[in-house]
Scaffold this active site. Structure first.
Site, PDB file in Angstrom:
ATOM      1  N   HIS A 157     103.123 102.658 -49.687  1.00 20.39           N
ATOM      2  CA  HIS A 157     103.643 103.907 -50.495  1.00 20.39           C
ATOM      3  C   HIS A 157     103.770 103.280 -51.985  1.00 20.39           C
ATOM      4  O   HIS A 157     104.990 103.275 -52.239  1.00 20.39           O
ATOM      5  CB  HIS A 157     104.606 104.754 -49.893  1.00 20.39           C
ATOM      6  CG  HIS A 157     104.708 106.162 -50.644  1.00 20.39           C
ATOM      7  ND1 HIS A 157     104.018 106.484 -51.829  1.00 20.39           N
ATOM      8  CD2 HIS A 157     105.469 107.272 -50.260  1.00 20.39           C
ATOM      9  CE1 HIS A 157     104.225 107.637 -52.028  1.00 20.39           C
ATOM     10  NE2 HIS A 157     104.976 108.243 -51.226  1.00 20.39           N
ATOM     11  N   ARG A 185     107.420 116.128 -53.229  1.00 25.14           N
ATOM     12  CA  ARG A 185     107.472 115.468 -54.345  1.00 25.14           C
ATOM     13  C   ARG A 185     106.343 114.844 -54.918  1.00 25.14           C
ATOM     14  O   ARG A 185     106.081 114.675 -55.967  1.00 25.14           O
ATOM     15  CB  ARG A 185     108.832 114.322 -54.183  1.00 25.14           C
ATOM     16  CG  ARG A 185     109.971 115.068 -53.739  1.00 25.14           C
ATOM     17  CD  ARG A 185     111.069 114.209 -53.072  1.00 25.14           C
ATOM     18  NE  ARG A 185     112.157 115.093 -52.527  1.00 25.14           N
ATOM     19  CZ  ARG A 185     112.301 115.817 -51.618  1.00 25.14           C
ATOM     20  NH1 ARG A 185     111.155 116.184 -51.033  1.00 25.14           N
ATOM     21  NH2 ARG A 185     113.360 116.549 -51.385  1.00 25.14           N
ATOM     22  N   THR A 186     105.834 114.017 -54.170  1.00 25.44           N
ATOM     23  CA  THR A 186     104.536 113.093 -54.375  1.00 25.44           C
ATOM     24  C   THR A 186     103.516 113.758 -54.975  1.00 25.44           C
ATOM     25  O   THR A 186     102.969 113.433 -56.063  1.00 25.44           O
ATOM     26  CB  THR A 186     104.216 112.112 -53.318  1.00 25.44           C
ATOM     27  OG1 THR A 186     105.381 111.587 -52.695  1.00 25.44           O
ATOM     28  CG2 THR A 186     103.122 111.426 -53.678  1.00 25.44           C
ATOM     29  N   LYS A 195      85.807 121.488 -39.364  1.00 25.87           N
ATOM     30  CA  LYS A 195      84.587 121.566 -38.598  1.00 25.87           C
ATOM     31  C   LYS A 195      83.804 120.256 -38.280  1.00 25.87           C
ATOM     32  O   LYS A 195      82.796 120.322 -38.051  1.00 25.87           O
ATOM     33  CB  LYS A 195      83.759 122.287 -39.588  1.00 25.87           C
ATOM     34  CG  LYS A 195      84.195 123.693 -40.195  1.00 25.87           C
ATOM     35  CD  LYS A 195      83.223 124.291 -41.345  1.00 25.87           C
ATOM     36  CE  LYS A 195      83.895 125.676 -41.837  1.00 25.87           C
ATOM     37  NZ  LYS A 195      82.743 126.256 -43.047  1.00 25.87           N
ATOM     38  N   ARG A 215      96.862 110.770 -50.090  1.00 23.65           N
ATOM     39  CA  ARG A 215      97.744 110.635 -48.798  1.00 23.65           C
ATOM     40  C   ARG A 215      97.071 110.852 -47.464  1.00 23.65           C
ATOM     41  O   ARG A 215      96.436 112.102 -47.324  1.00 23.65           O
ATOM     42  CB  ARG A 215      99.005 111.500 -49.059  1.00 23.65           C
ATOM     43  CG  ARG A 215      99.901 111.509 -47.675  1.00 23.65           C
ATOM     44  CD  ARG A 215     101.267 112.206 -48.020  1.00 23.65           C
ATOM     45  NE  ARG A 215     102.044 111.261 -49.049  1.00 23.65           N
ATOM     46  CZ  ARG A 215     103.386 111.364 -49.176  1.00 23.65           C
ATOM     47  NH1 ARG A 215     103.966 112.432 -48.673  1.00 23.65           N
ATOM     48  NH2 ARG A 215     104.122 110.633 -49.830  1.00 23.65           N
TER      49      ARG A 215
END
Length: 320
Positions: A140, A62-63, A90, A112
């Protein structure tokens, strides 16, 4: 398009220092953006020629998708990357990745990350603007703002309203960001959860003195204007924080009977993804009081508003 005057912010990292006027300004801008999305051509040129990079170091549907749609509706060029798409495996650090993205011309990063505070680190090393799309247990902000926007669309104002948030409060960045937004606008917030998923009341009331802490969902639902269930992560049971999912659902699941104890026009909300049948029953999730789909829809408008406002800040003020 003329957005309401709000304090200029280069980054949007959390809501803990936002004023009521600033919150209302974002809501007003989001309403304008929702009007844009209702047009036959759902686009404005605000970010034309700009590059927005969605960096999602944690799974999201959703986000991530709503930020991508929001940026495209503002005419930006959008690139979405996850840790598996970079050289992290890496040994490349987050800061190294940010420097690479910056060298490639990025103007905005939507981040995020599993680690609390990661967006602040990125903001220190990025010349553009950073929007926090969720960091660890910390914050959030865009989710809280879309929740607030959904509430105000239906209720008119949250001042004096009873908002109940039930679920895994202790580990929830959504709950924390909602607390900042809702209490700043004068809502009466009740946090309801088992003691193991909320911790000592004093820890919450030290920051939010007027917040009510409850372990009784039946009582908490009485007279509520909004009931918001949070996703229960199964690892909480595996970690010994719950006796069983069945016991949790029996005591803290959002059922039709509990919804009936609230105000007649109560709003039922959930930030998603939902575990239907655990923290919220299927008939409640899709019932007449449910705002879940509206939350998803409003997420695009609110995230457009945030991108719009940081763009305005960069255009009108020196970097800070």
């Amino acid at each position: 398009m003329n957005a309401p005057t709000v304090p200029r912010r280069r980054h949007i990292l959390a809501l803990d220092d936002w004023s009521a006027a600033e919150l209302r300004g974002v809501l007003a801008t989001a309403a304008q953006m929702k009007d844009v999305l209702a047009r036959p051509i759902k686009q404005v040129p605000t970010l034309r020629g700009k590059i927005v990079v969605n960096m999602f170091w944690e799974e999201s549907t959703r986000t991530r998708v709503s930020f991508e749609l929001a940026a495209k509706a503002l005419s930006a060029n959008v690139l979405s990357v996850g840790s598996k798409d970079t050289s992290v495996k890496k040994g490349e650090s987050l800061v190294d990745t940010v420097r690479t993205v910056q060298a490639l011309g990025a103007d905005y990063i939507v981040l995020r990350h599993t680690s609390s505070g990661a967006p602040y680190l990125v903001a220190e090393h990025f010349r553009g603007s950073v929007i926090n799309a969720g960091d660890g247990r910390h914050a959030h902000p865009s989710q809280a703002l879309l929740d607030l926007f959904t509430m105000t669309e239906q209720l008119g104002d949250v001042h004096g309203k009873k908002i109940v948030i039930v679920g895994d409060i202790l580990h929830s960045r959504v709950a924390r960001s909602n607390l900042w937004a809702l209490t700043t606008l004068g809502a009466h917030v009740t946090l309801c959860a088992p003691p193991t998923l909320i911790g000592p009341a004093s820890e919450w009331q030290r920051t939010w003195p007027n917040v009510t802490i409850s372990h009784d969902l039946d009582a908490s639902c009485e007279g509520a204007d909004v009931l918001m269930a949070l996703r229960l992560q199964r690892e909480r049971m595996e970690g010994g924080l719950l006796p069983s999912l069945r016991e949790y659902t029996r005591r803290f699941g959002l059922t039709a009977d509990r919804v009936s104890r609230a105000q007649p026009k109560v709003l039922v909300m959930h930030p998603g993804p939902m575990n239907e049948g655990i923290e919220i029953m299927p008939d409640v999730a899709t019932g007449p009081h449910s705002m879940v789909e509206q939350q998803v829809t409003n997420g695009v408008a609110v995230r457009m508003a945030l991108l719009y406002l940081v763009a305005e800040s960069r255009d009108q003020a020196p970097s800070a």
